[in-house]
Each structure stands twice: as structure tokens, then as C-alpha cells.
Scaffold this motif. Structure first.
Motif, mmCIF file in Angstrom:
data_model
loop_
_atom_site.group_PDB
_atom_site.id
_atom_site.type_symbol
_atom_site.label_atom_id
_atom_site.label_comp_id
_atom_site.label_asym_id
_atom_site.label_seq_id
_atom_site.Cartn_x
_atom_site.Cartn_y
_atom_site.Cartn_z
ATOM 1 N N ALA A 113 -66.268 -78.075 -38.915
ATOM 2 C CA ALA A 113 -64.996 -78.104 -39.653
ATOM 3 C C ALA A 113 -64.079 -77.171 -39.409
ATOM 4 O O ALA A 113 -62.953 -77.257 -39.576
ATOM 5 N N PRO A 114 -64.605 -75.858 -38.858
ATOM 6 C CA PRO A 114 -63.690 -74.709 -38.182
ATOM 7 C C PRO A 114 -62.368 -75.452 -37.304
ATOM 8 O O PRO A 114 -61.107 -75.241 -37.469
ATOM 9 N N GLN A 115 -62.908 -76.242 -36.574
ATOM 10 C CA GLN A 115 -61.839 -76.873 -35.396
ATOM 11 C C GLN A 115 -61.159 -78.014 -36.210
ATOM 12 O O GLN A 115 -60.081 -77.983 -35.855
ATOM 13 N N ARG A 116 -61.777 -78.780 -37.104
ATOM 14 C CA ARG A 116 -61.249 -79.784 -37.604
ATOM 15 C C ARG A 116 -60.050 -79.223 -38.706
ATOM 16 O O ARG A 116 -59.163 -79.809 -38.975
ATOM 17 N N ALA A 117 -60.164 -77.975 -39.196
ATOM 18 C CA ALA A 117 -59.349 -77.581 -40.201
ATOM 19 C C ALA A 117 -57.995 -76.848 -39.580
ATOM 20 O O ALA A 117 -57.087 -76.445 -40.203
ATOM 21 N N SER A 118 -58.172 -76.752 -38.221
ATOM 22 C CA SER A 118 -57.282 -75.863 -37.554
ATOM 23 C C SER A 118 -55.565 -76.868 -37.613
ATOM 24 O O SER A 118 -55.825 -77.966 -37.371
ATOM 25 N N ASN A 119 -54.790 -76.413 -38.355
ATOM 26 C CA ASN A 119 -53.768 -77.309 -38.424
ATOM 27 C C ASN A 119 -52.648 -76.856 -37.513
ATOM 28 O O ASN A 119 -51.844 -76.049 -37.487
ATOM 29 N N THR A 120 -52.653 -77.975 -36.647
ATOM 30 C CA THR A 120 -51.790 -77.731 -35.389
ATOM 31 C C THR A 120 -50.356 -78.232 -35.618
ATOM 32 O O THR A 120 -49.894 -78.761 -36.661
ATOM 33 N N TRP A 121 -49.509 -77.754 -34.688
ATOM 34 C CA TRP A 121 -48.230 -78.060 -35.087
ATOM 35 C C TRP A 121 -47.723 -79.442 -35.092
ATOM 36 O O TRP A 121 -46.835 -80.008 -35.925
ATOM 37 N N ALA A 122 -48.347 -80.269 -34.161
ATOM 38 C CA ALA A 122 -48.141 -81.826 -34.201
ATOM 39 C C ALA A 122 -48.579 -82.322 -35.592
ATOM 40 O O ALA A 122 -47.946 -83.300 -36.204
ATOM 41 N N ARG A 164 -37.527 -80.326 -47.330
ATOM 42 C CA ARG A 164 -38.327 -79.168 -47.595
ATOM 43 C C ARG A 164 -38.502 -78.130 -46.519
ATOM 44 O O ARG A 164 -38.542 -76.859 -46.512
ATOM 45 N N PHE A 165 -38.171 -78.566 -45.242
ATOM 46 C CA PHE A 165 -38.139 -77.943 -43.833
ATOM 47 C C PHE A 165 -37.318 -78.112 -43.049
ATOM 48 O O PHE A 165 -36.698 -79.334 -42.867
ATOM 49 N N LEU A 166 -36.513 -77.096 -42.393
ATOM 50 C CA LEU A 166 -35.736 -77.128 -41.310
ATOM 51 C C LEU A 166 -36.261 -76.435 -40.035
ATOM 52 O O LEU A 166 -36.454 -75.175 -40.146
ATOM 53 N N ILE A 167 -36.419 -77.178 -38.963
ATOM 54 C CA ILE A 167 -36.946 -76.397 -37.688
ATOM 55 C C ILE A 167 -35.507 -76.138 -36.576
ATOM 56 O O ILE A 167 -34.754 -76.848 -36.703
ATOM 57 N N THR A 198 -38.894 -71.783 -34.143
ATOM 58 C CA THR A 198 -39.828 -72.312 -33.197
ATOM 59 C C THR A 198 -40.231 -70.823 -32.548
ATOM 60 O O THR A 198 -39.839 -69.737 -32.670
ATOM 61 N N GLY A 199 -41.163 -70.778 -31.714
ATOM 62 C CA GLY A 199 -41.698 -69.803 -30.691
ATOM 63 C C GLY A 199 -40.746 -69.249 -29.790
ATOM 64 O O GLY A 199 -39.817 -70.318 -29.408
ATOM 65 N N VAL A 200 -40.854 -68.521 -29.293
ATOM 66 C CA VAL A 200 -40.124 -67.784 -28.112
ATOM 67 C C VAL A 200 -39.900 -68.799 -27.006
ATOM 68 O O VAL A 200 -41.098 -68.835 -26.405
ATOM 69 N N GLN A 201 -38.850 -69.348 -26.431
ATOM 70 C CA GLN A 201 -38.941 -70.000 -25.235
ATOM 71 C C GLN A 201 -40.078 -71.357 -25.081
ATOM 72 O O GLN A 201 -40.646 -71.456 -24.231
#
Length: 255
Positions: free
Chosen positions: A51-60, A132-135, A160-163
Motif C-alpha cells: 500500500a505505501p507504494q501504491r498510495a504514492s501519488n505520482t505526477w503522472a 481547478r489547476f493551471l501548471i 513545476t520543478g526547477v529545470q
């Protein structure tokens, strides 16, 4: 029992944050008595990570889950024949791939960018679209007021992250497409000519051009029903409509 295995895997799929103990508890609530170790084994046999791995909410995952209410924007540069460097600000809808050219200027001042944000909000309201969001990236051309105007419209700006341009890959890909299909094939005289070319491309992109990312549909126009009549297929009469002197071509059936 197969039915219990199917249910365990369904609960894991529909609730990515649930671990095997949480799933075990849900089964007990449903009156299904199995050992927690059995649930763990079912997940393990199906190659489902803990579960800890499945719960990780990736950027994708974030991009996919919020696509319908997600915008992305960015600046890109081009140079006119007179050597003037122009800055173009664009916004794209993640789900439908609709593009909006917010403007082009040689001087992207805070006032200019702020007004572009106001124009965007009005355009979205006219289209009955709520984002709701703008990147956006951390480009210094974006003033704090840009984010404030979007916040007033209940749109949260995500930096977004730097570079790390791949975090804004949808709009980055569009910029590459615009360069390849338009700007690399067009001699831009001045700001007025650039805006005209970009407006033509915006219309072409939103109305006519198919997009692989949305199963070859078009952002503002659905695909027609396929032709199934063999006689009609054998007598196709397709006409070309050039745009921008043939830089862009649209094809349609003769009237």
C-alpha cells in the motif's frame, strides 16, 4: 475462492491507498471472513505492490486524474525577419487539447502578462469552462498578480520543478508542434504578421487537426461518422483548402 480474489483485487484497484489490512477490514464489514494473510497473498500473487507504494501519488497520476479541469501555460520565443525577439504566451487544456494563444509581444511586462491572465479568465467564463489547476514554470515573466487573478477565479497555480520541463510536457509538446508545422516554415515579418499566423494555426489546431493524444479527435469538433457506403468511398471528391499560403492544408469533401 475465486469470487473473494476478484473482490480483493477490485478493492485494491478502486482504492489505491488501501493496504491489505484495510482491505481485510472492508471484507469483514461485508461479512466475508478471511485471514489478513490471505488478502496479502492475493495481492502478492497479482504483483500488486504494498500500500505505501501504491498510495504514492505520482505526477503522472495527478495529470490523469485532474485532466478535465487542468490547464497548462508557457512562454516560447521566436524571432522576426527584422531581428525582433517575440514572446508568445499560450494555454492548453489537458483533456481536450484546446489551445489558446493569449498574445505575442516583444516586451512581456508584468502589466501585459497580468492582462493576459484577465483575458484568459473571461474567455474561460464565456466557454463555461472551470479550471481547478493551471501548471506553469517558474519563469520570472510571471508576476505574482498573475497567480492572484487565477486564484480569484478559484484556479490554483501549480509550479513545476526547477529545470524539469517534462512536468509541463503537454504544452511543451504543443510548442514543438507549432514550431515544426508553422514557425519553421514561415518567415515572420513583424508582430502583426506573427499574431495573424498564430491565430490561423490556433483555428486549424482546434477545429481541423486530429490529435493522437485524444484518439485522433479534434478539440472543438467531433469526428464525423465513418463512411460505410462502398459506392461513396469509390467516388470520393476531396478538396484542399490551403491556409497561410499552403503552410497548412485542410481537406474536406466537395459540397
Amino acid at each position: 475462492m475465486r469470487s473473494i480474489r476478484v473482490l480483493v483485487l477490485r478493492l485494491a484497484k478502486e482504492n489505491p491507498s488501501w493496504g491489505y489490512r484495510r482491505i481485510h477490514g472492508e471484507l469483514l464489514v461485508l461479512g466475508i471472513k478471511v485471514a489478513a494473510s490471505t488478502v496479502w497473498q492475493i495481492l502478492s500473487d497479482a504483483h500488486i505492490a504494498p500500500a505505501p507504494q501504491r498510495a504514492s501519488n505520482t505526477w503522472a497520476q495527478f495529470l490523469r486524474s485532474q485532466a478535465e479541469v487542468l490547464l497548462a501555460c508557457d512562454f516560447f520565443e521566436t524571432v522576426t525577419l527584422t531581428g525582433t525577439r517575440m514572446y508568445v504566451l499560450v494555454v492548453i487544456e489537458h483533456a481536450q487539447r484546446r489551445i489558446r494563444i493569449l498574445g505575442a509581444t516583444a516586451h512581456p511586462t508584468a502589466a501585459w502578462v497580468t492582462q493576459a491572465a484577465r483575458n484568459l479568465i473571461m474567455d474561460l467564463e464565456d466557454a463555461s469552462y472551470h479550471a481547478r489547476f493551471l501548471i506553469r514554470d517558474r519563469d520570472g515573466k510571471f508576476p505574482h498578480l498573475f497567480d492572484d487573478i487565477l486564484a480569484d477565479a478559484d484556479t490554483h497555480v501549480v509550479l513545476t520543478g526547477v529545470q524539469i520541463p517534462r512536468m509541463n510536457s503537454i504544452v511543451e509538446r504543443w510548442i514543438q508542434t507549432c514550431r515544426h508545422e508553422l514557425l519553421d516554415r514561415t518567415l515572420i515579418w513583424n508582430q502583426r504578421h506573427l499574431l495573424h499566423a498564430l491565430r490561423e494555426y490556433e483555428h486549424f489546431y482546434n477545429i481541423h487537426r486530429p490529435h493522437q493524444g485524444i484518439t485522433n479527435a479534434r478539440p472543438l469538433q467531433p469526428l464525423p461518422e465513418p463512411i460505410t457506403n462502398p459506392a461513396q468511398i469509390s467516388q470520393l471528391d476531396i478538396r484542399r483548402r490551403p491556409r497561410l499560403g499552403g503552410v497548412l492544408n485542410e481537406y474536406q469533401h466537395a459540397a
